[in-house]
Design an enzyme around this catalytic site. Structure first.
Site, PDB file in Angstrom:
ATOM      1  N   HIS A  22       0.839  -1.206   0.000  1.00  0.00           N
ATOM      2  CA  HIS A  22       0.000   0.000   0.000  1.00  0.00           C
ATOM      3  C   HIS A  22       0.873   1.254   0.000  1.00  0.00           C
ATOM      4  CE1 HIS A  22      -4.327  -0.334   0.006  1.00  0.00           C
ATOM      5  NE2 HIS A  22      -4.452   0.867   0.544  1.00  0.00           N
ATOM      6  N   HIS A  66      -3.333  -1.809  -7.993  1.00  0.00           N
ATOM      7  CA  HIS A  66      -3.187  -3.240  -7.718  1.00  0.00           C
ATOM      8  C   HIS A  66      -3.816  -4.057  -8.839  1.00  0.00           C
ATOM      9  CE1 HIS A  66      -4.585  -7.037  -5.942  1.00  0.00           C
ATOM     10  NE2 HIS A  66      -5.807  -6.563  -5.883  1.00  0.00           N
ATOM     11  N   ASP A  84      -3.538   7.175  -1.740  1.00  0.00           N
ATOM     12  CA  ASP A  84      -4.788   6.816  -2.415  1.00  0.00           C
ATOM     13  C   ASP A  84      -4.456   6.241  -3.788  1.00  0.00           C
ATOM     14  OD1 ASP A  84      -7.484   6.505  -2.808  1.00  0.00           O
ATOM     15  OD2 ASP A  84      -7.875   8.592  -3.346  1.00  0.00           O
ATOM     16  N   GLY A  91      -5.761   0.450  -4.683  1.00  0.00           N
ATOM     17  CA  GLY A  91      -6.600  -0.649  -5.151  1.00  0.00           C
ATOM     18  C   GLY A  91      -6.670  -0.725  -6.659  1.00  0.00           C
TER      19      GLY A  91
END
Length: 515
Positions: A339, A349, A343, A346
């Protein structure tokens, strides 16, 4: 546990570290090493023990072996058992080596200089700790594989003449998740999903394939935002879709990841761009105090440059020699556990999944597997996979809250993000890719075939603009081939009863012909 020290779990037990055993048994291998040395590492998904019966079986997170598998009750015995029957857990081994120091491993090699297990441990000690033991180079012994390729996925090895081993580890000391061979993964790899996809689209006309690809790309982009609970404007979805369509063209490194973050964030007025300059976590905040309630604590910001370098080396090295889906799972889930950004993690990823598959030529040219849309459909399973490691990791991270409701990590956690068991993640990703090939791709091409046939038939009967044709087709699909009274009274009130009946007949005939 010093060599020769009594094993504190030499007797059979029914519960070990809060984990029930299928029957009273004697823990061995990694289980004993973790407990005896109080190693601060995530406990492996599956542990081993010696049962009373002459039957090897697996149940409840335990591999139960027979009395004849009982190792010697010392460090060498349990290490040898672990390498022989449990595979490599690099996080456990590195923490253990730090605890024991060099002497026990040096003694093992001197006692058995040609022993394959001793030489493998010698290599792993030097590889993981970046140090050199006080031992001369090995002069004898058949070259041994560091990773047992029958137990865990490995790459083609390079020779280490000092240890007389083949280093077939799927990564570097900076980033090396391990993936166990399971019946599910063996079956997926054997299927050759990339070849299946290419054979499937070979029969699809070029114009139809282009429309299918465009729809699936947009679907994936929209789904990736929806997974994060976002509903951005259409132009932002399209821009991110364009980026996904270009996945695999550039190697992954810090500069590329930061470039992608800028694109995915869009309005960065309230977001710090680039690597985090403070801690990070995934979870909630206490409603009264604002204190963090983490489900997952991200890597320390001080460790991010080295961890990203590890991802970069993996992408350019081991990822090129592993099965593409396995490589994508290791890289993408490794990234999301780290992470690195405030921001956008996700979506990046999931971009990394597309990156590896495209770079390796796994997707047919011009076609993106809508992995994000499958993940959205299987969101509970996705979260379970993410938690398969986060839940075991969280108790080992010592942290304190900050005045801003963030976390500060107090212990060294970098190895937790380098050496995780990516087996559940690989199985999940293979399931997602298989569904895109088995369901999504044929469903979308079939839909477009039916739509085109319907459009041609209706236009021969009625002059109708494409916008209304789309709406007509959608109404029929939603109402099992019938036009509702509302549709007849409003949008399609101009149709006569005979025309409406004919439209319904055309739709039914085309659906029947399509099977």
């Amino acid at each position: 546990m010093e060599q020769g020290q009594e094993n504190p779990f030499s007797g059979a037990v029914s519960i070990f570290h809060g984990r029930w055993m299928p029957e009273a048994a004697i823990p061995v291998g990694y289980a004993v090493l973790i407990d005896a040395f109080d190693l601060p590492v995530p406990v492996p998904i599956t542990l081993s023990a010696i049962g009373p019966r002459h039957k090897v079986y697996q149940a409840g997170g335990w591999n139960i072996y027979t009395p004849r598998h009982q190792p010697d009750n010392d460090l060498a015995g349990h290490l040898t058992f672990a390498l022989r029957y449990e595979g490599l857990d690099l996080a456990v081994l590195k923490a253990l080596f730090r605890q024991t120091g060099p002497e026990p491993i040096t003694n093992m090699v001197r006692a058995a200089p040609t022993g394959a297990y001793a030489r493998r441990l010698w290599f792993l000690y030097e590889w993981l700790l970046d140090t050199r033991l006080d031992l001369p180079d090995a002069a004898q012994g058949t070259y041994a594989l560091v990773v047992d390729p029958d137990r865990q996925f490995a790459v083609v090895g390079t020779s280490s003449t000092r240890h007389r081993v083949k280093n077939n580890l799927p990564g570097t000391p900076a980033f090396c998740p391990m993936i166990f061979r399971t019946p599910a993964l063996e079956a997926f790899v054997a299927r050759g999903l990339g070849d299946e996809a290419r054979q499937l689209i070979a029969e699809v006309p070029a114009d139809l394939l282009a429309r299918t690809a465009a729809f699936l790309l947009l679907k994936d982009s929209r789904s990736s935002f929806q997974i994060e609970g976002e509903d951005p404007p259409q132009d932002r979805i399209q821009r991110w879709g364009q980026v996904i369509g270009e996945a695999g063209r550039r190697s992954i490194d810090r500069a590329e990841l930061e470039r992608l973050q800028r694109i995915v964030i869009g309005d960065a007025r309230f977001v710090h761009l680039g690597l985090r300059a403070e801690g990070g976590f995934i979870g909630e905040h206490d409603r009264l105090t604002g204190a963090p309630i983490p489900d997952h604590v991200s890597a320390r910001h001080e460790d991010l440059p080295a961890l990203i370098d590890g991802l970069t080396s993996f992408d350019r090295g081991a990822a090129q020699r592993l099965d593409p889906v396995l490589a994508a799972a290791a890289l993408a889930f490794g990234f999301v556990y780290i992470h690195p950004f405030e921001d956008g993690n996700g979506r990046l990823h999931r971009y990394l999944i597309h990156h590896v598959l495209a770079e390796r030529g796994f997707n047919p040219p011009g076609l993106v597997f809508p992995v994000s849309s499958v993940i959205l459909d299987r969101i509970d399973a996705y979260r379970t996979v993410l938690e398969s490691y986060s839940r075991r990791l969280l108790p080992l991270v010592r942290w304190q809250s900050t005045d801003r409701g963030n976390v500060t990590v107090l212990n060294d956690t970098s190895d937790f993000y380098r050496y995780f068991d990516a087996t559940p993640h690989a199985e999940f990703l293979f399931e997602c890719v298989a569904r895109t090939i088995d369901v999504d791709l044929p469903t979308e091409t079939a839909f477009l075939r039916i739509y085109d046939a319907f459009k041609i038939e209706v236009q021969q009967m009625i002059d109708m603009p494409d916008r209304l044709l789309d709406l007509l087709f959608r109404f029929l699909r939603q109402n099992e081939g019938r036009l509702s009274k509302r549709a007849r009274d409003k949008e399609f009130s101009a149709l006569s009863d005979a025309e409406a009946a004919r439209v319904e007949t055309i739709y039914a005939a085309i659906q029947e012909a399509a099977g």
